[in-house]
Design an enzyme around this catalytic site. Structure first.
Site, PDB file in Angstrom:
ATOM      1  N   TRP A  21       0.839  -1.201   0.000  1.00 57.24           N
ATOM      2  CA  TRP A  21       0.000   0.000   0.000  1.00 57.24           C
ATOM      3  C   TRP A  21       0.878   1.258   0.000  1.00 57.24           C
ATOM      4  CZ3 TRP A  21      -3.924   1.283   4.544  1.00 57.24           C
ATOM      5  CH2 TRP A  21      -4.718   2.386   4.170  1.00 57.24           C
ATOM      6  N   ASP A  51       1.668  -8.692  -0.836  1.00 58.08           N
ATOM      7  CA  ASP A  51       0.246  -8.360  -0.912  1.00 58.08           C
ATOM      8  C   ASP A  51       0.082  -6.988  -1.552  1.00 58.08           C
ATOM      9  OD1 ASP A  51      -2.666  -8.731   0.084  1.00 58.08           O
ATOM     10  OD2 ASP A  51      -2.089  -6.742   0.829  1.00 58.08           O
ATOM     11  N   TYR A  56      -4.233   0.442  -4.921  1.00 59.02           N
ATOM     12  CA  TYR A  56      -3.021   1.040  -4.352  1.00 59.02           C
ATOM     13  C   TYR A  56      -2.327   1.851  -5.450  1.00 59.02           C
ATOM     14  CZ  TYR A  56      -3.491  -2.224  -0.383  1.00 59.02           C
ATOM     15  OH  TYR A  56      -3.934  -2.941   0.704  1.00 59.02           O
ATOM     16  N   HIS A 121     -11.774  -7.114  -1.320  1.00 56.08           N
ATOM     17  CA  HIS A 121     -11.112  -6.057  -0.558  1.00 56.08           C
ATOM     18  C   HIS A 121     -12.077  -5.322   0.377  1.00 56.08           C
ATOM     19  CE1 HIS A 121      -7.889  -2.612  -0.862  1.00 56.08           C
ATOM     20  NE2 HIS A 121      -8.102  -3.015   0.380  1.00 56.08           N
ATOM     21  N   SER A 152     -10.228  -9.909   2.568  1.00 55.61           N
ATOM     22  CA  SER A 152      -9.690  -8.951   3.527  1.00 55.61           C
ATOM     23  C   SER A 152     -10.884  -8.397   4.294  1.00 55.61           C
ATOM     24  CB  SER A 152      -8.951  -7.825   2.798  1.00 55.61           C
ATOM     25  OG  SER A 152      -8.388  -6.918   3.717  1.00 55.61           O
TER      26      SER A 152
END
Length: 327
Positions: A21, A51, A56, A121, A152
């Site tokens: 991220w 990941d 992102y 997500h 997630s």
């Protein structure tokens, strides 16, 4: 490097892996050249799992991973995520047509033929409960577009709900010294069902590094400034839901964890790695030095039973009541 099974996927992943991220965006200044050097350092140290997510940096971190892992696609596992580029509350966002679009776009950016772990997500609980998105993922798996899929999640409830689906291979959860709730039910149940656990935000947006001061400020494009109170997304994703001032105050009370462990960063990661249910921890990074500091957590002493009790009491008595947002 130590390796652990990622649930029943057959993957053996580095216990210290990395999230991307920060090198994608929303964490202030970034330097792509330094990001690539940091990725190379991690890979040289034996890290074999990263990941990322399509949002992102609007795919920027996926493109960086493509460069960093070129020619090593069979050696380096990549997990990416989807759904937050659209309206997460719209059921059509999880339709076969839309999920295929997300998947194909990530494959192009990653320059790969298959996604190793494809994760929803942080969708709303209702989407998980309704469950049709899992049927789409099952189809993509049969077609060879993805090897495994996971979710997630924001809350323990969502995690337990996902565990009812036998094809969910992994859960990505917020878990750190400030966020201990998963210890009660979620981690034991995931372990029982052989579902992998990826730990995101292990340092609570940097609070648990011990590097912040009361007057620390953050750049306008850093989520620690624009999402401190959940203005853009779940408040728990920033400073563990505590807010900066309260979180920094509590972090000061934890300085003792660094004794004999080098620093708070390594100690905070070690605390997580001491839990047998964890497949890997995925701290973020923006530099080679940060990668090396995180990797050093593998070599510091584990926490004693007395220290574990002390941290459990600290969470219960001083932290839990101040966490904002569902968790």
């Amino acid at each position: 490097m130590n390796y652990r099974p990622l649930g029943k996927t057959g993957f053996s992943v580095s216990e210290i892996s990395f999230g991307t991220w920060a090198i994608g965006g929303a964490w202030g200044h970034r330097d792509d050249a330094e990001s690539l050097r940091a990725l190379a350092r991690a890979i040289d140290a034996g890290v074999n799992f990263f990941d990322t997510a399509d949002v992102y940096g609007d795919g920027h971190s996926e493109r960086l991973l493509a460069k960093a892992t070129k020619g090593r696609e069979d050696d380096i596992w990549i997990a990416t995520k989807f759904c937050r580029a659209g309206d997460i509350h719209d059921p059509d966002n999880y339709s076969e047509r839309k999920v295929r679009e997300y998947c194909e776009a990530s494959l192009r950016r990653l320059e790969r033929d298959v996604i190793d772990l494809y994760q929803i997500h942080c969708p709303p609980t209702d989407i998980l409960r309704e469950g049709r998105v899992f049927e789409v993922l099952d189809k993509l798996k049969v077609e060879g577009k993805i090897r495994h899929y996971g979710v997630s999640v924001e809350t323990v409830e969502e995690g337990l709900l996902c565990l009812e689906n036998p094809n969910v291979a992994a859960l990505q959860v917020i878990f750190n010294i400030f966020r201990q709730k998963p210890l009660e039910r979620l981690l034991p149940e995931a372990h029982r069902k052989q579902v992998g656990i990826l730990v995101r935000l292990p340092l609570a947006s940097g609070l648990l590094t011990g590097k912040f001061k009361p007057d620390t400020t953050f750049a306008p494009d850093d989520h620690r400034r624009f999402n401190e109170n959940g203005e853009q997304f779940n408040v728990g994703e920033t400073f563990a839901g505590l807010g900066f001032r309260k979180g920094q105050e509590l972090a000061e009370e934890l300085r003792w964890i660094a004794e004999g462990r080098g620093n708070m960063t390594r100690a905070a990661l070690r605390w997580i790695l001491d839990k047998k249910e964890i497949s890997c921890v995925i701290p973020g990074f923006k530099s080679v030095n940060q990668v090396e500091d995180n990797l050093a957590a593998a070599d510091v002493p584990s926490f004693s039973e007395e220290e574990e009790r002390r941290l459990k009491d600290f969470y219960r008595e001083k932290v839990a009541d101040f966490i904002r947002g569902p968790y």
